[in-house]
Design a protein around this motif. Structure first.
Motif, mmCIF file in Angstrom:
data_model
loop_
_atom_site.group_PDB
_atom_site.id
_atom_site.type_symbol
_atom_site.label_atom_id
_atom_site.label_comp_id
_atom_site.label_asym_id
_atom_site.label_seq_id
_atom_site.Cartn_x
_atom_site.Cartn_y
_atom_site.Cartn_z
ATOM 1 N N VAL A 143 -4.538 -21.142 62.276
ATOM 2 C CA VAL A 143 -4.151 -19.872 62.941
ATOM 3 C C VAL A 143 -3.513 -19.987 64.542
ATOM 4 N N ALA A 144 -3.727 -20.768 65.150
ATOM 5 C CA ALA A 144 -3.027 -21.140 66.298
ATOM 6 C C ALA A 144 -1.436 -21.384 66.025
ATOM 7 N N VAL A 145 -1.218 -22.240 65.072
ATOM 8 C CA VAL A 145 0.052 -22.537 64.680
ATOM 9 C C VAL A 145 0.772 -21.161 64.207
ATOM 10 N N ALA A 146 0.015 -20.460 63.433
ATOM 11 C CA ALA A 146 0.803 -19.149 62.735
ATOM 12 C C ALA A 146 1.323 -18.446 63.806
ATOM 13 N N ARG A 147 -0.181 -17.953 64.818
ATOM 14 C CA ARG A 147 0.370 -17.223 65.955
ATOM 15 C C ARG A 147 1.368 -17.561 66.842
ATOM 16 N N GLY A 148 1.355 -18.648 67.159
ATOM 17 C CA GLY A 148 2.323 -19.679 67.976
ATOM 18 C C GLY A 148 3.654 -19.270 67.408
ATOM 19 N N LEU A 149 4.013 -19.698 66.182
ATOM 20 C CA LEU A 149 5.319 -19.633 65.496
ATOM 21 C C LEU A 149 5.675 -18.176 65.251
ATOM 22 N N LEU A 150 4.815 -17.274 65.241
ATOM 23 C CA LEU A 150 5.093 -15.863 65.128
ATOM 24 C C LEU A 150 5.675 -15.275 66.382
ATOM 25 N N LEU A 151 5.039 -15.820 67.531
ATOM 26 C CA LEU A 151 5.517 -15.421 68.748
ATOM 27 C C LEU A 151 7.036 -16.037 69.026
ATOM 28 N N ASP A 152 7.159 -17.040 68.669
ATOM 29 C CA ASP A 152 8.383 -17.988 68.765
ATOM 30 C C ASP A 152 9.521 -17.018 67.848
ATOM 31 N N LEU A 153 9.191 -16.807 66.603
ATOM 32 C CA LEU A 153 10.002 -15.927 65.621
ATOM 33 C C LEU A 153 10.271 -14.722 66.254
ATOM 34 N N LEU A 154 9.423 -13.877 66.898
ATOM 35 C CA LEU A 154 9.749 -12.680 67.335
ATOM 36 C C LEU A 154 10.583 -12.811 68.470
ATOM 37 N N ALA A 155 10.490 -13.774 69.242
ATOM 38 C CA ALA A 155 11.310 -13.947 70.755
ATOM 39 C C ALA A 155 12.764 -14.257 70.316
ATOM 40 N N THR A 156 12.797 -15.575 69.362
ATOM 41 C CA THR A 156 14.073 -16.249 69.114
ATOM 42 C C THR A 156 14.978 -15.740 67.737
ATOM 43 N N GLU A 157 13.945 -14.989 67.012
ATOM 44 C CA GLU A 157 14.659 -14.806 65.483
ATOM 45 C C GLU A 157 15.263 -15.766 64.875
ATOM 46 N N ASP A 158 14.904 -17.022 65.442
ATOM 47 C CA ASP A 158 15.510 -18.531 64.715
ATOM 48 C C ASP A 158 14.430 -18.865 63.659
ATOM 49 N N ARG A 159 14.602 -17.907 62.383
ATOM 50 C CA ARG A 159 13.650 -18.063 61.101
ATOM 51 C C ARG A 159 13.685 -19.500 60.683
ATOM 52 N N ASP A 160 14.817 -20.158 60.672
ATOM 53 C CA ASP A 160 15.175 -21.317 60.042
ATOM 54 C C ASP A 160 14.414 -22.253 60.789
ATOM 55 N N ALA A 161 14.433 -22.346 61.974
ATOM 56 C CA ALA A 161 13.798 -23.410 63.006
ATOM 57 C C ALA A 161 12.155 -23.156 62.842
ATOM 58 N N VAL A 162 12.017 -21.963 62.952
ATOM 59 C CA VAL A 162 10.380 -21.549 62.840
ATOM 60 C C VAL A 162 10.019 -22.105 61.402
ATOM 61 N N ASP A 163 10.474 -21.830 60.519
ATOM 62 C CA ASP A 163 10.002 -22.322 59.026
ATOM 63 C C ASP A 163 9.982 -23.785 58.845
ATOM 64 N N ALA A 164 10.988 -24.232 59.510
ATOM 65 C CA ALA A 164 10.884 -25.870 59.634
ATOM 66 C C ALA A 164 9.683 -26.252 60.241
ATOM 67 N N ALA A 165 9.328 -25.912 61.359
ATOM 68 C CA ALA A 165 7.937 -26.001 62.125
ATOM 69 C C ALA A 165 7.008 -25.852 61.273
ATOM 70 N N MET A 166 6.886 -24.607 60.507
ATOM 71 C CA MET A 166 5.456 -24.430 59.871
ATOM 72 C C MET A 166 5.601 -25.374 58.730
ATOM 73 N N GLN A 167 6.793 -25.850 58.168
ATOM 74 C CA GLN A 167 6.715 -26.885 56.995
ATOM 75 C C GLN A 167 6.190 -28.234 57.332
ATOM 76 N N ARG A 168 6.505 -28.295 58.727
ATOM 77 C CA ARG A 168 6.232 -29.604 59.349
ATOM 78 C C ARG A 168 4.554 -29.820 59.465
ATOM 79 N N PHE A 169 4.259 -28.505 59.980
ATOM 80 C CA PHE A 169 2.658 -28.609 59.981
ATOM 81 C C PHE A 169 2.207 -28.870 58.542
#
Lengths: 200, 200
Positions: free
Chosen positions: A155-181
């Motif tokens: 849950v923390a990962v999802a929320r944290g990465l969502l926060l990241d995505l909303l701020a940076t709009e860098d979908r690729d990087a955020v998706d990669a991080a989620m994949q990594r998780f």
DNA sequence: TCGTAGTTGTACCATTTGGTACAGACGAAG
DNA sequence: CTTCGTCTGTACCAAATGGTACAACTACGA
């Protein structure tokens, strides 16, 4: 552009949520909101009692949508944890949901500061997600304790990465991080049930 | 309780940040803030030009503190990633920092909704943390690409768990989740440099 | 037709808001 | 002492705020 105002409490609330999701709820006055909805602030007071009353209903609505999103997931109990994670992530990051995610975090921040109207959002905001996720993980063979901790982390990962995505709009990087998780979690190897969890 | 008002722009700003951290910045008026600081709203206008000017300075201050916290970490370049992670987590979860974390998330939410005064907070809010963390991970043997992705994930975990902690106050559960993440990351086995990262 | 309940518009209210005008206090430098 | 720049208190402002009073409109059942 804002003439066809919806009538009835329900429609009014839906429109209010939509407006507030894209414009923020922070500085808006009843009159601004009402004008954007094609009504008068008089009507908002009538239907919701007060500004805070409206805010409360908006918070409830946001929470309700979260539960809905979660329920749709709970129904597919036969999915593997990895599939659950990926599906959930795909839904959460749907660009169409962006405004609502932003609203969620705005309300979250407000609730953390003690706003009495937003506070109810915090009630079970973590538990609500941990429970079903934990159930899915137990189905995959984790012990209840492991499952709960891992779900909480997820849950923390999802929320944290969502926060990241909303701020940076860098979908690729955020998706990669989620994949990594997902990989790190061992969720990608449904055969070995305890691949990375029994290390310690 | 609020008589010994600090004088000078600097002291005033510090006091304002402190107040706003514990009371929220959302609904407070200049007059409320000023009164709590032992000044008049006239003084805040004088020193910061406008309410938004004050908000901007508060945002800058919050950002500056983040950088400080990060700099203290960057100086200890000889620590292992695990030590870095644990130290950082310990600092972030210091209860004394709670109000400032809350303020950070309140401002984050506001910035996501387009508040022009809070927006600057988003500039590099992810990158700022990813860079030094990524460097630490590279020192541990990850490739630059892996390191960046993992650092990004780590930042998300920290933010997500902080959000959890602030909402639930369940320190044990949150700590356990962080510990879990550190283990999953392979950060606990400094000998094997690629323990869990080279899977794919 | 009447009544009645739910709804909406107009007009208004006291209060609060961010911001300004102006005069004075203060200390340091000349 | 005078002057000047920094700072601060008092008083004020127009505008906006959330909320209310009251009248009127609507629809619908009796």
């Amino acid at each position: 552009m804002s003439n066809a105002g919806p009538s009835g409490r329900a429609g009014l609330l839906a429109a209010a949520v939509e407006y507030v999701a894209t414009h923020g709820i922070g500085e808006r006055s009843l009159r601004q909101i009402a004008a954007a909805l094609g009504t008068s602030h008089r009507m908002l007071i009538y239907h919701f009692g007060s500004k805070e009353g409206l805010l409360v209903e908006v918070v409830r609505e946001v929470e309700r949508r979260q539960r809905e999103l979660l329920a749709a997931l709970g129904e597919q109990a036969e999915l593997s944890p990895r599939e659950v994670a990926e599906q959930l992530w795909n839904r959460l990051t749907d660009p169409a949901l962006g405004p609502y995610e932003r609203l969620f975090f705005e309300l979250y921040g407000r609730a953390l500061q003690g706003d009495p109207a937003a506070r109810p959002l915090l009630e079970g905001v973590v538990e609500m997600w941990v429970v079903p996720l934990s159930a899915a993980l137990q189905r995959a063979g984790l012990t209840p304790e492991e499952a709960r901790t891992h779900a909480r982390l997820g849950v923390a990962v999802a929320r944290g990465l969502l926060l990241d995505l909303l701020a940076t709009e860098d979908r690729d990087a955020v998706d990669a991080a989620m994949q990594r998780f997902i990989v790190l979690s061992g969720l990608d190897t449904p055969g070995r049930e305890q691949s990375a969890s029994g290390v310690r």
